[in-house]
Design a protein around this motif. Sequence first.
Motif: not given
Lengths: 394, 394
Positions: A1-30
Amino acid sequence: HSEFIANIVNVMLQLKKLGKEDPRRAIHSFKVAFAITLVSSFYYFNSLYHSFGSSAMWAVMTVIVVSEFSVGATLGKGLNRGLATFLAGVLGLGSYYMVHSISRGDHIIEPILLGIIIFLATAGVTYIRFLPQMKARYDYGLLVFILTFCLVSVSSFRDKEILKTAQDRVTTILIGGLISVMVCIFVCPVWAGGDLHNLVSKNIQKLGNFLEGFGDEYFGTLEDGESNKLSMQEYKSVLNSKQVEDNLINFARWEPCHGRFRFQYPWQQYQKIGNLSRQCAYRIDTLNGFLNNFSKTPKEMRSKIQEPCMKMSIETGKALKQLSVSLHKMIPPSAANTHIAASKIAATNLRSMIKTNLLEDYTNLFEVVPIVTVASLLLDVVSSTEKLAESIQE
Amino acid sequence: HSEFIANIVNVMLQLKKLGKEDPRRAIHSFKVAFAITLVSSFYYFNSLYHSFGSSAMWAVMTVIVVSEFSVGATLGKGLNRGLATFLAGVLGLGSYYMVHSISRGDHIIEPILLGIIIFLATAGVTYIRFLPQMKARYDYGLLVFILTFCLVSVSSFRDKEILKTAQDRVTTILIGGLISVMVCIFVCPVWAGGDLHNLVSKNIQKLGNFLEGFGDEYFGTLEDGESNKLSMQEYKSVLNSKQVEDNLINFARWEPCHGRFRFQYPWQQYQKIGNLSRQCAYRIDTLNGFLNNFSKTPKEMRSKIQEPCMKMSIETGKALKQLSVSLHKMIPPSAANTHIAASKIAATNLRSMIKTNLLEDYTNLFEVVPIVTVASLLLDVVSSTEKLAESIQE
């Protein structure tokens, strides 16, 4: 159960990193979401729905499939889709009417003839997709051609109002394609050409970083705690950059003139520069291999050749970084030339040192010579890169 | 006019060459054509047309879009499309009913709420597509998810029989997907796993070819007219093989067990082997650079170190070729070990030769040493490749 939450947090962090690396990615999505919402909101208005019927769905589909990250990719896909749909529509209708007039409405001969035509057309076009020059630029168009050709000739067999359907579909696809191209170009555009330009000059800069740091790392002249190993390892991304570069070149060729890139800008030159910097990166990877077992070299040996070696690698590194800057700013690479000259002088010094006084106490050839040889090799690569950079400024 | 004909002839020759290089390409074209004709012939029969209506078109579309060259790619796309369509269909219907119950059929609030949901969903999913692990395996699924979600929630606003339409569409997509997967697996299947296996072992063989020929080319011991330069340059394709390998690994992971590849075969191992052989290829590219200006080396110098150098490169080449064979046949690489041992002995000989009697008349260090250093480096790479080849046979 806690592993599942850790996974989700991990993915969230990755998503945040993607946006920081290249903000145009978030803009592209919009941007994509905006274009899709725009098109589907047409669907909600009675007027469009009544004039196009369920064909309006094709506009939504086109927007979703055509919207790509860069302008070049979107334009390429849009043009491919538009042209292929039109051509396949005309040919599909043509072949249907031909079959219809030959079979005179016979309900057994007609489907058989249509089946044979579909078989031959799809087999032929699928085979043509293997051609490298087709695959690079028109792969998507050929796929859409097969798709539309089949749909038109198949449904023409059932649909009584085939001409009206075909016309509606072409119009809605045009609308969808236009909307996505417009949104892509006019809302924070991402130019593949600009990305390519930055990537190629950034890659040369990474090579320069390695060489600037190489001397210090190899001879261990850094104080404790200090290290530029991290920035030095960046060059590894250059080794496998070919695919990305080739894609960007293909996209850039679809783009209209923009900013500093005029029409018919020589994108192919970037391929040459890219190949040369990869060649340089292979040499650097070889150098990097020597870095890891440098401790074997006897100290007195190292200290003797330290000065010219360090000068060579630092000057070559500076030259590469200057080349990168002048490529980036599109100015003639004159500043790099002084660095190249300086590293050539260092190389001559080193060569004469080895000839005269070093050989007497030479004990372990294998561990000392590599840097010398590879650094001299690098000189060649740098000068050829320089030539290319110059040829681009023409 | 005659130029046009020359162009056509040229393309024809290229097409013929493509088929000769890999006859599976021609077979693939016929497979795709067969699957499409099969599906569209369903359309001609009244029974299927009456039960599915115009949804039968989706079966044709699915077959065209899903049919890829290898089984792994087709299965991957098919599963992606199937799962994504199902999920998006359920979620799209769910969100429509939710909006419908909230807005209570209001014709202004309903489209606005639907628009907001579509905007958020597409922006989110488009952003998730940037995640590297998603891009590698589920990119197509995410695209289809956006597509289906939009189509379902958009058309649910108009379509009175939305449940029937959705059901029809899922069924036809399943039929289309099944047909293309069946044809792909049971008619002359092309396994990405087998291709990967061959590619990786072929790449190691190419490296071996270079090293076997290197000695003769460098020391000019070949008779006139003879040359293996052509087969030696093959190694260049290894330098940029990463993208192809990664794609094949991704496809192979979708494939069921077949032939010698059991379930959960360690495909990731090929990535390691591939990386090692590319590392080796970078060294070889450096060596190749020395080959082109070898004439500068004084003759008497060359002839002295010729024997151990040639032995080293030939034995290393043989070792690599043996590794390639044992990887290909999936047997332990014991035959390679003897070659590796032999080249290690040659390296020791060379090292002691340089230490003792060579240094006296050393004049041009820069031109002789490179082969020695790089060959000793290659020994390291070979032994690590060997370790990996062994670990795979576990």
